[in-house]
Design an enzyme around this catalytic site. Structure first.
Site, PDB file in Angstrom:
ATOM      1  N   TYR A  27       0.822  -1.219   0.000  1.00  0.00           N
ATOM      2  CA  TYR A  27       0.000   0.000   0.000  1.00  0.00           C
ATOM      3  C   TYR A  27       0.855   1.268   0.000  1.00  0.00           C
ATOM      4  O   TYR A  27       0.728   2.094  -0.925  1.00  0.00           O
ATOM      5  CB  TYR A  27      -1.004  -0.019   1.163  1.00  0.00           C
ATOM      6  CG  TYR A  27      -1.772   1.280   1.286  1.00  0.00           C
ATOM      7  CD1 TYR A  27      -2.788   1.598   0.390  1.00  0.00           C
ATOM      8  CD2 TYR A  27      -1.450   2.215   2.276  1.00  0.00           C
ATOM      9  CE1 TYR A  27      -3.480   2.813   0.481  1.00  0.00           C
ATOM     10  CE2 TYR A  27      -2.138   3.420   2.363  1.00  0.00           C
ATOM     11  CZ  TYR A  27      -3.143   3.713   1.473  1.00  0.00           C
ATOM     12  OH  TYR A  27      -3.813   4.914   1.562  1.00  0.00           O
ATOM     13  N   LYS A  43       1.248   4.081  -3.045  1.00  0.00           N
ATOM     14  CA  LYS A  43       0.900   5.501  -2.882  1.00  0.00           C
ATOM     15  C   LYS A  43       2.113   6.378  -3.204  1.00  0.00           C
ATOM     16  O   LYS A  43       1.978   7.447  -3.806  1.00  0.00           O
ATOM     17  CB  LYS A  43       0.408   5.788  -1.460  1.00  0.00           C
ATOM     18  CG  LYS A  43      -0.909   5.136  -1.080  1.00  0.00           C
ATOM     19  CD  LYS A  43      -2.077   5.531  -1.948  1.00  0.00           C
ATOM     20  CE  LYS A  43      -2.644   6.881  -1.674  1.00  0.00           C
ATOM     21  NZ  LYS A  43      -3.897   7.129  -2.476  1.00  0.00           N
TER      22      LYS A  43
END
Ligand SMILES: NC(=O)C1=CN([C@@H]2O[C@H](COP(=O)(O)OP(=O)(O)OC[C@H]3O[C@@H](n4cnc5c(N)ncnc54)[C@H](O)[C@@H]3O)[C@@H](O)[C@H]2O)C=CC1
Ligand SMILES: CC(C)CCC[C@@H](C)[C@H]1CC[C@H]2[C@@H]3[C@H](O)CC4=CC(=O)CC[C@]4(C)[C@H]3CC[C@]12C
Length: 369
Positions: free
Chosen positions: A159, A163
């Site tokens: 994750y 990002k």
């Protein structure tokens, strides 16, 4: 968006507009953007609440689509003046594969950028995350840091990796020539942990507390500070950034901004108790009830079980080595960059944010929301 066309009505596109943050951005635009002429809400799963918005004065267009499908994104972006790209796969629990997280968060963002370039959309605001910076896996504290604070960002989890990559794509795209010959202007907003109406993890903690007879048990020392920001203020910051991007393109283009407001600095659990306490829950223990080594062991056990059970069933508990590291590492921001660059002031005081969240937790905890 030129000065001479003050009265010109603008077309906004919000990707992920039916998510936790996205819904607040959509509602905030409708309430606070006077130049809004059409609002396109793009999401893989459209919410039924969109229907009620269609009866208002602004044209609201719901578009069911997938950011990983370049042609769907291009069709939604065509003719939009501004894109607010909040769509993303928020998964730190191992529910989705690393490949899927990358596909949605990185390729999806690439598709949004290319769609802007192809169709001539000039203004792009990206919802990034504090996770782009940290906390890092070494447990280094980021104490009241700002956008210029030096910090060793080490990304291993899919994750934050996704990002960070997506944010870089957005910032590097600033200045690219879009269809029609003008430059693309981009910026990225980095919320810390968002709370407020619609926050599912908060609702889950509440329900868990009710199941345990009104008790929650402290797992993380109270001295570990975790940055939090109210969803209404995050949405407001997106709306303001999108509005000011043209006028302040030279200053804002290619910049990152942490999202901040007057929410107090507290540990993750003590902060949650600001809402769960008034809803009747109690946090047991001035200090963690379990020794940290045992939590580390349980988190590792959960990761092992997840891996072993994957062929049979999805086992994705809240506690894993990554979430434990995030919850157990101080990460708080103290900055006024958004105020200096585009005049941001929080729209909701801490008292308002707290009251609104409490009311939502009470309602959500007792219903099937
Ligand atoms: N929740 C938090 O504490 C924080 C969230 N963020 C970022 O804010 C953004 C919004 O997050 P939340 O609202 O919390 O998550 P959410 O899961 O509630 O909302 C994300 C929305 O994106 C949509 N979406 C997911 N995959 C899609 C796809 N392939 N195509 C189209 N739509 C898709 C989902 O259907 C959902 O409506 C994300 O980009 C996330 O990385 C950043 C910092 C903190
Ligand atoms: C007792 C356990 C150790 C407590 C587990 C709490 C965790 C589930 C949450 C603690 C910190 C949260 C993350 C943090 O707020 C930063 C985030 C930013 C994002 O961009 C997405 C969400 C999140 C990763 C958030 C997720 C839940 C926590 C790990």
């Amino acid at each position: 968006m030129a000065d001479s066309a003050q009265a010109q009505k603008l077309v906004y596109l919000v990707t992920g507009g039916c998510g936790f943050l996205g819904e607040h951005v959509v509602r905030m635009l409708l309430q606070r953007e006077p130049r809004l002429g059409e609002l396109r809400v793009f999401d893989r799963h459209l919410g039924p609440w969109l229907e009620e918005l269609k009866t208002g004065p602004v044209r609201v267009t719901a578009i069911q689509g997938d950011v990983t499908e370049a042609h769907e994104v291009a069709a939604a972006v065509a003719g939009a003046h501004v894109v607010i790209h909040t769509a993303g796969l928020v998964d730190v629990f191992g529910r989705a594969s690393p490949e899927t997280i990358h596909e949605v968060n990185v390729q999806g963002t690439r598709n949004v950028i290319e769609a802007c370039v192809q169709t001539g959309t000039r203004f792009l605001v990206y919802t990034s995350s504090m996770e782009v910076v940290g906390p890092n896996t070494k447990g280094h504290p980021f104490y009241r840091g700002n956008e210029d604070t030096l910090y060793e960002a080490v990304h291993r989890h899919p994750y934050p990796c996704s990002k960070a990559l997506a944010e870089r794509l957005v910032l590097e795209a600033n200045g690219r020539e879009v269809h029609g010959g003008l430059p693309l202007v981009t910026c990225a907003l980095r919320p810390t942990g968002i709370y407020g109406e619609g926050h599912q993890i908060m609702r889950d903690f509440y329900r868990q507390g009710l199941r345990l007879g009104g008790w929650l048990f402290r797992a993380i020392p109270a001295s570990v500070e975790h940055g939090r920001v109210y969803v209404g203020n995050v949405a407001w910051m997106h709306v303001l950034a999108a509005r000011e991007l043209e006028r302040r393109a030279a200053l804002m283009g290619g910049q990152v901004y942490f999202c901040y407001d007057g929410s107090p600095y507290k540990s993750y659990e003590d902060f949650n108790m600001e809402f769960l306490g008034p809803c009747g829950l109690q946090l047991v223990g001035a200090r963690p009830l379990l020794p940290y080594w045992l939590l580390v062991f349980l988190a590792a056990l959960n990761a092992l079980l997840q891996w072993l059970l994957r062929p049979l069933v999805l086992y994705a508990p809240l506690l894993n080595p990554y979430t434990l590291a995030v919850a157990n590492t101080t990460f708080t921001v103290s900055t006024n960059k958004a105020q200096r660059h585009f005049g941001y002031e929080p729209l909701f005081s801490w008292e308002d944010s707290r009251t609104r969240t409490i009311l939502w937790v009470q309602a959500a905890g007792s219903s099937a929301q």
